[in-house]
Write an enzyme that holds these catalytic residues in place. Structure first.
Site, short mmCIF file in Angstrom:
data_model
loop_
_atom_site.label_atom_id
_atom_site.label_comp_id
_atom_site.label_asym_id
_atom_site.label_seq_id
_atom_site.Cartn_x
_atom_site.Cartn_y
_atom_site.Cartn_z
N HIS A 73 101.53 95.10 -13.70
CA HIS A 73 101.17 96.28 -12.90
C HIS A 73 101.87 97.49 -13.49
O HIS A 73 103.10 97.56 -13.52
CB HIS A 73 101.59 96.06 -11.45
CG HIS A 73 100.96 97.02 -10.48
ND1 HIS A 73 101.39 98.31 -10.34
CD2 HIS A 73 99.93 96.87 -9.61
CE1 HIS A 73 100.67 98.92 -9.42
NE2 HIS A 73 99.77 98.07 -8.95
N HIS B 101 95.14 100.29 -14.32
CA HIS B 101 96.59 100.28 -14.13
C HIS B 101 97.17 98.89 -13.98
O HIS B 101 98.39 98.75 -13.80
CB HIS B 101 96.97 101.11 -12.90
CG HIS B 101 96.61 100.45 -11.60
ND1 HIS B 101 95.31 100.27 -11.20
CD2 HIS B 101 97.39 99.89 -10.64
CE1 HIS B 101 95.31 99.64 -10.05
NE2 HIS B 101 96.54 99.40 -9.69
#
Length: 680
Positions: free
Chosen positions: A77, A62
């Protein structure tokens, strides 16, 4: 002088540009991880915002970290709290060590899968070493739609870089350490002994201050944070952990106690697991069942308190823990404001200043503003503590003290109103604590519920205002009237006890009044005091209330005298002076409630002081008290006489009792966290 160089940052994904402050994650929104921007994506294809070398790829896919030739460390992110999904919605196209060009594909994210998992898909870009290598990060106009690869931000470098050179910073070193660690994951670790020792020491301090291994259910980590699932979050020492070298901040959300580390999180996590053991690794964190359970913060059957009394104690402990944590950021200015209020009381008492003078009005505004607007400040700090929206809760606090509502609450004829036909009684929320704690606690559930029913593209507008409306109505229509009803009942009972026996009422009121202050139940007593002074010219009841301030001040003075912890001594002395000036909030929330035994012993001393006040029939002739308010105990037309001597005996006797009892029985440095007990 060298001209500052600039670097462009591209949109990593197509969508709407957001200011970092609008990201629904307090660590990113407050720029704790560094300056940056965000995109609310309309497409799942994620590209590199800069050219550089891949230094970090999260195990859960992620997040990707890059370092540019000029030394910028850029973190991409994908989504908020998506670490819990264990990589399922992501496909990474790069690995550590790869060199990428700006606009090259890094990863793909399944937006539909994120929506089904009820996760926010916001893609966040931050320069994690921005404080050391940037003069500024200029983000283009927010709230506009862009395509991927569009230039949306300009990084202004602090120093013009040498072409091809890399600026070495602590975070760069941490990223390189991460790269070396991952590239050699199947071989023997080559970390230097001092690095290993540093991470081990930090891990020890973190584990100790989250309450020790016995308070830990499990631990996971994401790209920047250790995420603890604790049995009791209130055993964790937030301030101590946040001030540790190597820790950026502490956050709480989704049932997790999050310790923000930054790029070195893997090393710290490994050190934590080396101390806790593999049994604490949360291998089920990505499964739906585990995630739902942990997000709710549900304790296991063996962790949950059993029986009504343990549950009551646990609940009270949680409430007190939240109140003290929410108050800690403002304790210093509260103490200073209390001291200034005391000085003003003395100056007006000796007729050096008049309450109508410009000097008094300005100084009084400085002294009183923190207390008047306390609900606004508490809304923000309590929301950060509990994981709700700090800005929305600050607005809720502002609504509660809105001038027209405060004016209506100040008159009996206008305090009773109806809201859509529902009758409610307005009360003054200035300087109140408990209603805002309840609002912040409810805010977590209200916000979560609104996000479930409001489409993503409407949330930024409708979720905040609806949350503010719902929480304000709950406080004004339910909590406020409930507090008013309970406080009036308590006031009637206290008045009946006083009419029966002044000494007995001194014992009861002295022992309970500061507890009533904590929960906002003291407002029922204040009108009685005001009425007594207005109609009779004096108030025995106010003399007893004055004793409670001295007792809390004496208790925190004992902490100052006994503790060897320098930060605690500093706040204790300031809180003691403030209490002696008639303002007990710094003593209550800064020290006494935090170390609960101190508050209990102080309340016992306060009860004894109230008993002594009742026996001596000490009277008060003005709305003033504590040690600074001694002129209010000089009998008008008589001067210094028996009443003033009774004041000296009762108040300084209470000071001696409270200080002695807490010094001997109420406090020890052993009650402090291990890492702070020896602080000099």
């Amino acid at each position: 002088m060298k001209k500052a160089a600039t670097r462009r940052l591209l949109a990593p994904v197509a969508g709407r540009v957001l200011a970092l402050a609008d990201v629904q994650d307090p660590v990113f929104a407050t720029a704790t991880m560094g300056p940056g921007f965000a995109i609310q994506p309309t497409d799942g294809r994620v590209v590199a915002p800069v050219s550089g070398r891949v230094t970090v790829v999260a195990a859960t896919k992620h997040a990707v970290g890059l370092v540019t030739a000029s030394g910028l460390e850029v973190l991409v992110h994908m989504g908020i709290d998506t670490v819990e999904l264990n990589g399922a919605p992501f496909v990474c196209h790069v690995q550590v060590g790869d060199t990428v060009q700006a606009g090259e594909v890094l990863a793909e994210m399944d937006l539909a899968a994120l929506q089904r998992a009820q996760k926010i898909a916001t893609v966040i870009v931050v320069v994690t070493n921005g404080q050391t290598v940037l003069d500024d990060l200029i983000v283009a106009a927010t709230d506009q739609m862009v395509t991927a690869k569009t230039a949306v931000a300009t990084a202004v470098l602090a120093v013009t870089p040498v072409p091809g050179a890399q600026v070495v910073t602590p975070t760069t070193a941490a990223s390189d350490a991460k790269l070396e660690s991952e590239s050699e994951s199947k071989s023997k670790s080559k970390s230097k002994p001092n690095s290993t020792s540093k991470y081990a020491a930090l891990a020890t301090a973190i584990v100790t201050n989250v309450g020790g291994p016995g308070n830990v259910n499990s631990v996971i980590h994401c790209i920047t944070r250790l995420r603890f699932y604790l049995k009791d979050e209130h055993r964790a020492q937030d301030a101590v952990i946040a001030n540790l070298d190597g820790v950026i901040d502490v956050a709480k959300a989704g049932g997790q106690y999050q310790v923000v580390i930054g790029p070195a999180v893997n090393e710290v996590y490994d050190a934590v697991m080396a101390q806790l053991g593999p049994a604490f690794a949360d291998t089920t964190a990505g499964t739906p069942t585990a995630t739902a359970t942990q997000a709710a913060g549900a304790p296991t059957e063996t962790d949950a308190p059993t029986g009504w009394l343990p549950r009551l104690r646990h609940g009270v402990s949680q409430v007190i823990g939240v109140m003290t944590a929410a108050m800690i950021p403002v304790i210093g200015i509260l103490a200073g404001s209390g001291i200034l209020k005391g000085i003003l009381a003395a100056l007006t008492g000796f007729h050096v200043l008049t309450v109508t003078s410009g000097t008094y009005m300005v100084l009084n505004a400085v002294a009183d503003a923190t207390f008047y607007f306390l609900p606004v400040v508490l809304g923000f700090t309590a929301a950060k503590k509990l994981g709700s929206d700090p800005i929305v809760l600050a607005i809720v606090g502002a609504i509660l003290i809105y001038p027209s509502l405060m004016t209506a609450a100040g008159h009996a004829t206008t305090a009773q109103i109806t809201f859509f036909g529902v009758p409610t009684h307005l009360m003054s929320y200035a300087a109140s604590v408990f209603p805002m704690i309840v609002a912040a606690w409810l805010g977590v559930s209200v916000e979560r519920g609104l996000k479930r029913v409001i489409p993503l593209y409407l949330r930024s507008v409708f979720v905040p205002i609806l949350e503010a409306l719902i929480l304000s109505v709950i406080v004004l229509v339910v909590i406020g009237p409930l507090i008013t009803m309970i406080s009036k009942g308590l006031a009637s009972g206290i008045l009946a006890i006083y009419n029966f026996s002044p000494a007995l009422s001194g014992l009861v009121i002295g022992g309970l009044y500061q507890t009533m202050v904590i929960f906002g139940l003291h407002w029922g007593i204040i009108p009685i005091v005001i009425n007594d002074i207005a109609t009779n010219g004096h108030s025995y009841l106010n003399a007893i209330l004055s004793i409670t301030m001295v007792a809390q001040g004496g208790a925190v003075l004992a902490v100052f005298l006994k503790s060897k912890n320098k930060p605690l001594k500093e706040i204790s002395l300031a809180a003691a002076i403030s209490a002696f000036c008639g303002v007990t909030e710094p003593a209550l929330y800064g020290v006494n409630l935090k170390y609960k035994r101190v508050f209990v012993v102080a309340s016992i001393a306060s009860g004894l002081g109230g008993l002594l006040t009742g026996l001596l029939h000490v009277n008060n002739y003005a709305l003033s008290g504590s040690l600074i308010g001694f002129p209010a105990f000089i009998t008008p037309g008589v001067g210094i006489g028996p009443n003033f001597y009774g004041y000296l005996i009762s108040h300084y006797g209470t000071l001696l009792i409270a200080t002695t009892l807490v010094y001997l029985f109420g406090f020890s440095d052993k009650m402090l966290p291990a890492t702070s007990a020896t602080a000099k």
